[in-house]
Design an enzyme around this catalytic site. Sequence first.
Site, PDB file in Angstrom:
ATOM      1  N   TYR A 157     -10.338 -11.707 -16.921  1.00 19.92           N
ATOM      2  CA  TYR A 157     -10.167 -11.239 -15.542  1.00 19.92           C
ATOM      3  C   TYR A 157      -8.706 -11.400 -15.099  1.00 19.92           C
ATOM      4  O   TYR A 157      -8.111 -10.502 -14.509  1.00 19.92           O
ATOM      5  CB  TYR A 157     -11.111 -12.060 -14.661  1.00 19.92           C
ATOM      6  CG  TYR A 157     -11.131 -11.725 -13.196  1.00 19.92           C
ATOM      7  CD1 TYR A 157     -11.734 -10.573 -12.722  1.00 19.92           C
ATOM      8  CD2 TYR A 157     -10.585 -12.618 -12.260  1.00 19.92           C
ATOM      9  CE1 TYR A 157     -11.794 -10.297 -11.361  1.00 19.92           C
ATOM     10  CE2 TYR A 157     -10.638 -12.356 -10.907  1.00 19.92           C
ATOM     11  CZ  TYR A 157     -11.242 -11.204 -10.457  1.00 19.92           C
ATOM     12  OH  TYR A 157     -11.290 -10.938  -9.115  1.00 19.92           O
ATOM     13  N   LYS A 176      -6.084  -8.484 -13.951  1.00 24.35           N
ATOM     14  CA  LYS A 176      -5.584  -8.491 -12.578  1.00 24.35           C
ATOM     15  C   LYS A 176      -4.058  -8.555 -12.513  1.00 24.35           C
ATOM     16  O   LYS A 176      -3.452  -7.934 -11.623  1.00 24.35           O
ATOM     17  CB  LYS A 176      -6.201  -9.656 -11.804  1.00 24.35           C
ATOM     18  CG  LYS A 176      -7.677  -9.463 -11.480  1.00 24.35           C
ATOM     19  CD  LYS A 176      -7.932  -8.158 -10.729  1.00 24.35           C
ATOM     20  CE  LYS A 176      -9.312  -8.105 -10.111  1.00 24.35           C
ATOM     21  NZ  LYS A 176      -9.555  -6.808  -9.438  1.00 24.35           N
TER      22      LYS A 176
END
Length: 305
Positions: A166, A170
Site C-alpha cells: 500500500y 501511495k
Amino acid sequence: MTDIRFDGKVAIVTGAGGGLGRCHALELARRGAKVVVNDLGAAMDGSGGSSEAANDVVKEIEALGGEAFANGSSVSDTAGVQKMIDDTMAKWGRIDIIIANAGILRDKSFSKMTLQDIELVMDVHLMGSFKPIKAAWDIMKEQNYGRIVVTTSSTGLYGNFGQANYGAAKLGLVGMMNTLKIEGAKNNIKINAVCPVAATRMTEGLMPPEVLAQLKPEYVTPGVMNLVKEDAPTGMVLSAGAGAFSMAEIVETNGAFVGQGDALTAEAVAAKWDQITDKSVQTHFEMGSAHGQNIFRLLSEAAKS
C-alpha cells in the site's frame, strides 16, 4: 468569499460508492457538477463486486437535483476504464475533474505478504489511478482544462507496519503527480494529492470508536474541493482529517560538498555526515532538475572556497 462552484463541469470519482469517494461525489454534485460515480462494489480486499453502492449514490445525487450516472468498472481494468471515459464523453462531451479514490487493502507483514498481495494493491491504487487519468489526459489537453486529485496516504509518505504494498503504491502516486504537474501546466491541467485520515471501511478496525467519530469522511471533502476548483494549486499534497488540514512536502537538506577523486572516500563522507544531515536549512524542489542544480551549487561553492 466567493462560493466554490462546478456548474457546467463534469467529474469522475472512482471508488465513490461509499466513504470518501461518496462524500466527494455528493459535494461536487451539490456545487453544480455532473458526476460519474465509479465503484466496483468489491470487498475491502478487492474480491467480489456489485454496482448497488454506486447506484445508491446516483440516487442521492438525483434527489439533490443533480445529474449523475453509475459506472461499475474496475479501475484496474483497461477496457472498463476506457468504457467509463467513452460513456462520459458520449453523455456530456467533456471531462473536467477526476478524483482517483478507489482502493483496497491487503495488509500483512512483509514476510507474510505474497506477490499477489503486492500486485493487486499496486494494480488498484497505482495503475487504477494511472489508467483513468491517462485515458482522459488528451481530452483535458484539448479542452485546455483539467483538475485531478490522486489519493496518497501517510503510509506512503512516512510508512506503516504491514503495508509495504500500500505504501509503495501511495508514494508512487506522488511521483506521478510531480511529473504531471509539469506536463499539464501549459494546458491548464492541475493535479494534486490528498492524504486523508478518515473513518471508512479501510480504517474502521484500526482505531477506537471515539477517535473514528472525529474522523468523518465528509471532514476531508472540503479540502478536496479546493484541490479541484478553478484556481486550485498544482503539485500539492494536502493532509486532511477531522477538519484539520496541512501541507506535506519532500524536502532536502542544504548538504555538503565532500570531494572528488582520491579525496572522495567513505570516510570523508562520514566526516561530513553532520553537515550533510543538518536539518536547519531544507528546500522543497519544484522539479527534478532543481535537485541536480543543487548538487552543482554545492560544487560551485566549494570551488570558490
